[in-house]
Motif scaffolding. Structure first.
Motif, mmCIF file in Angstrom:
data_model
loop_
_atom_site.group_PDB
_atom_site.id
_atom_site.type_symbol
_atom_site.label_atom_id
_atom_site.label_comp_id
_atom_site.label_asym_id
_atom_site.label_seq_id
_atom_site.Cartn_x
_atom_site.Cartn_y
_atom_site.Cartn_z
ATOM 1 N N SER A 14 9.426 -44.613 -63.931
ATOM 2 C CA SER A 14 8.331 -43.286 -63.348
ATOM 3 C C SER A 14 7.260 -43.547 -63.938
ATOM 4 O O SER A 14 6.231 -42.836 -63.419
ATOM 5 N N SER A 15 6.751 -44.451 -64.803
ATOM 6 C CA SER A 15 5.418 -44.519 -65.414
ATOM 7 C C SER A 15 4.543 -45.466 -64.430
ATOM 8 O O SER A 15 3.433 -45.934 -64.495
ATOM 9 N N ALA A 16 5.499 -46.172 -63.381
ATOM 10 C CA ALA A 16 4.690 -47.282 -62.356
ATOM 11 C C ALA A 16 3.749 -46.710 -61.864
ATOM 12 O O ALA A 16 4.113 -45.599 -61.122
ATOM 13 N N LEU A 21 2.143 -42.664 -57.607
ATOM 14 C CA LEU A 21 1.305 -42.527 -56.383
ATOM 15 C C LEU A 21 2.287 -41.616 -55.156
ATOM 16 O O LEU A 21 1.893 -40.716 -54.605
ATOM 17 N N HIS A 22 3.262 -42.240 -55.281
ATOM 18 C CA HIS A 22 4.215 -41.747 -54.112
ATOM 19 C C HIS A 22 4.891 -40.329 -54.387
ATOM 20 O O HIS A 22 5.050 -39.248 -53.709
ATOM 21 N N TYR A 27 1.595 -40.375 -51.509
ATOM 22 C CA TYR A 27 0.962 -41.510 -50.620
ATOM 23 C C TYR A 27 1.767 -42.689 -50.656
ATOM 24 O O TYR A 27 2.288 -42.902 -51.703
ATOM 25 N N ALA A 28 1.910 -43.419 -49.611
ATOM 26 C CA ALA A 28 2.664 -44.454 -49.639
ATOM 27 C C ALA A 28 2.115 -45.864 -50.264
ATOM 28 O O ALA A 28 2.716 -46.662 -50.820
ATOM 29 N N TYR A 61 -8.662 -42.410 -61.989
ATOM 30 C CA TYR A 61 -8.406 -42.285 -63.300
ATOM 31 C C TYR A 61 -7.113 -41.151 -63.331
ATOM 32 O O TYR A 61 -6.392 -41.176 -64.553
ATOM 33 N N GLN A 62 -6.851 -40.412 -62.337
ATOM 34 C CA GLN A 62 -5.695 -39.623 -62.395
ATOM 35 C C GLN A 62 -4.396 -40.175 -62.777
ATOM 36 O O GLN A 62 -3.390 -39.796 -63.464
ATOM 37 N N ILE A 63 -4.174 -41.088 -61.742
ATOM 38 C CA ILE A 63 -2.693 -42.012 -61.967
ATOM 39 C C ILE A 63 -2.832 -42.780 -63.256
ATOM 40 O O ILE A 63 -1.835 -42.838 -63.833
#
Length: 630
Positions: A14-16, A21-22, A27-28, A61-63
């Motif tokens: 889940s940290s990837a 992003l998804h 977003y894909a 920066y959010q991801i």
């Protein structure tokens, strides 16, 4: 990179970043350089990111903040200059299911303490704060505590051009952010901006001590924006005709230099039936906030503003940005025009430009208390903008070239669509300069542009007769030149420094060292023909009919359009209930994709861009209910 080597973190599962992003944002795949930036920062590297408005900087920066928080690295601090930007960013993160908060003056003492306690307990993933707060002893001691416990994830410095004295929006408080490098070595930093030329970029690196940071520079091109610059005649009337012809009912921003001009233009637009609001620093803070909220939350509002308005405004459907007064430099122009068309749909950057703009900008630089080195840099930046305004070739090529990016003619700016005629203004320039010289010799004093042109064109005005200027040898020798043509010559002479404006002597004209080469015929002056106002040309674009779908929904069939309209109405209710702009709930593109798919089950909504796990849980059933009616 900081002096301490970053420790590797586990970003599997889940940290990837791709999963975040998804799952979180719906977003894909990443766009452009986003993945490289995210991977670099997640891994603990420092970064300087230049990405145009609408390019997706916030995800950069959010991801990493979410990934590092899930890996046990604690809270990310986002340095942001504007309260409105903090509110909307935090609201959008809450909608996506991310724990975020802000610290600013809108919170009372109890609310502030509550946020601080949650931050120290590690319950917040991203905390937004202004540079002034970040640099307070209280906040720094809290950061010290987080650092000691290994719970300080990263620093994101948004709108990083504010740190540079060469930038278009310099803020001294940004300079103190060097403390982040000096005090928190080993904590990655990412500085982001949409606008910085080479000089500003170098200053950001030096001031924030990012010498070892990896630089990510995306293309500055915004191909959906059409650039148009017209010769200023009656600017407010020209603006009205432009809006009525091409942007009736659209959201837009109009920039003016003074507060009074903002108020006057807003009144003129309202009198013409346009929903316009003023915004400037002289208005009461509550009025400014109310106007900004209306602009963000309602459709079809035109904000007339000074440059006090705009930074961090994420409204995606701004269809035009107008300038009734010329900005100080290309960075400011690019930043302001970039607020149009964030959704990727067609948008306009329109500016009315005239001789007085050149005079005013030159005067502001010359009268500033800054040192001569600073003034020289500012003159160079202004010259680049004047060159853009006077250009007869592709505007976009000139604009991108300023930022060091090569391109080919765009086919979508005014010069590409209607190539202007050019003429050799060298003879007219020499006659103008000769007239100024002879008037000075005869009268011992300087005169303004209007009087000099009257002499050259042989107009026997009362002022000409009063000073005996009809006896000057150049009287009437420029009768073949129109006043419009001569104003163009004057603009270019002032722009190139071959002529100066004496602000202390009522904006009179005076020769400079640069006048010599023009007078001797050593310098050629090439000019574009007078640019017609939009009303005098055939419309370049079909005017958008009132009630026409936004660009994202333009390809929907009748039933899809009905679903889209129903979804927009539902979204407006939800946004009002949550006190957020509608686009924070779902972008138009997401609504259009839903309307096209006509979902019957929650599974049908999965994979639609912009619908993450939290939004699917929160709104999925309601979206299906709205669509079922069709």
């Amino acid at each position: 990179m900081s002096s301490l080597a970053p420790q590797p973190i586990d970003i599997s599962g889940s940290s990837a970043p791709s999963d975040i992003l998804h799952e979180v944002f719906g977003y894909a795949q990443f766009r452009g350089a986003q993945q490289d930036i995210v991977d670099h920062v997640v891994g603990g590297g420092d970064a300087l990111v230049l990405m145009p408005t609408g390019g997706g900087k916030s995800l950069c920066y959010q991801i990493p903040a979410i990934a590092r928080q899930r890996a046990g690295r604690g809270v990310a601090i986002v340095v942001s200059p504007l309260i409105a930007l903090m509110h909307d960013q935090v609201g959008a993160l809450h909608e996506a299911g991310v724990s975020a908060a802000f610290l600013n003056s809108t919170l009372d003492w109890e609310e502030t303490q509550d946020v601080e306690r949650r931050m120290l307990r590690g319950e917040i993933t991203l905390l937004y704060a202004a540079p002034e707060r970040v640099n307070t002893p209280r906040f720094l001691s809290q950061l010290d505590s987080l650092k000691e416990r290994g719970k300080l994830s990263l620093f994101a410095i948004d709108e990083a051009h504010c740190v540079s004295q060469w930038g278009h929006d310099f803020r001294p408080e940004y300079r103190a952010l060097t403390v982040l490098h000096e005090r928190y070595a080993g904590v990655p930093r990412i500085a982001l901006t949409a606008t910085a030329d080479a000089l500003t970029r170098a200053d950001i690196v030096e001031r924030l001590q990012l010498e070892d940071a990896r630089q990510f520079v995306s293309s500055f091109d915004r191909p959906n924006i059409r650039y148009t610059i017209v010769e200023k005649k009656d600017a407010t009337t020209q603006l009205l005709r432009f809006i009525e012809r091409e942007h009736e009912g659209d959201a837009g921003v109009v920039y003016c230099q003074s507060r009074k001009r903002v108020e006057d233009v807003a009144v003129s637009l309202r009198d013409a039936g346009i929903n316009a609001l003023p915004y400037h620093a002289g208005l009461d803070a509550s009025v400014r906030q109310q106007h900004q909220d209306r602009f963000l939350r309602e459709e079809g509002i035109v904000m007339v503003a000074t440059i006090a308005f705009g930074m961090g405004i994420d409204k995606p459907d701004v269809r035009f940005v107008g300038h009734l007064d010329m900005p100080k430099n290309i960075e400011g122009y690019y930043q302001e025009t970039g607020r149009a068309g964030r959704d990727g749909g067609p948008a306009d950057a329109w500016m009315a430009y005239g001789l007085q703009d050149v005079v005013n900008q030159r005067r502001m630089i010359d009268e500033s208390p800054a040192g001569e080195e600073f003034k020289q840099v500012m003159r160079g930046k202004l010259d680049a903008l004047l060159s853009l305004a006077e250009a007869s070739d592709c505007r976009r090529v000139r604009l991108l070239g300023y930022f060091g990016e090569k391109s080919t003619p765009c086919g979508n700016c005014d010069n590409c669509l209607n190539p202007p005629q050019v003429w050799d203004g060298t003879d007219a320039a020499r006659k103008l300069l000769s007239t100024i010289y002879r008037v000075q010799q005869l009268s011992g004093i300087s005169f303004g542009a209007g009087h000099i042109m009257d002499i050259l064109r042989g107009k026997p005005t009362e002022k000409v007769k009063q000073f005996g200027h009809e006896r000057i040898s150049t009287y009437g020798i420029g009768a073949e030149f129109s006043e419009v043509a001569l104003r163009g010559v004057l603009r270019q002479l002032i722009a190139t420094g071959a002529l100066a404006v004496d602000a202390e002597a009522f904006n009179t004209l005076k020769l400079t060292e640069g006048s010599r080469s023009v007078l001797r015929g050593e310098t050629q002056v090439t000019l574009r023909e007078s640019v017609s106002s939009p009303a005098e040309r055939k419309p370049r674009r079909e005017k958008t009919a009132k009630g026409a779908p936004p660009p994202a929904a333009a390809k929907l069939d009748d039933m899809g359009r009905k679903r889209f309209d129903a979804l927009k109405a539902w979204r407006a209710e939800v946004a009002k209930e949550h006190n957020l702009p509608a686009y924070v709930i779902f972008h138009d593109a997401t609504l259009a994709a839903i309307a096209e798919r006509a979902p019957a089950t929650l599974e049908d909504l999965q994979g639609i861009s912009g619908i993450g796990t939290k939004k699917l849980e929160a709104y999925g059933s309601e979206v299906l209910r709205v669509c079922e009616a069709f």
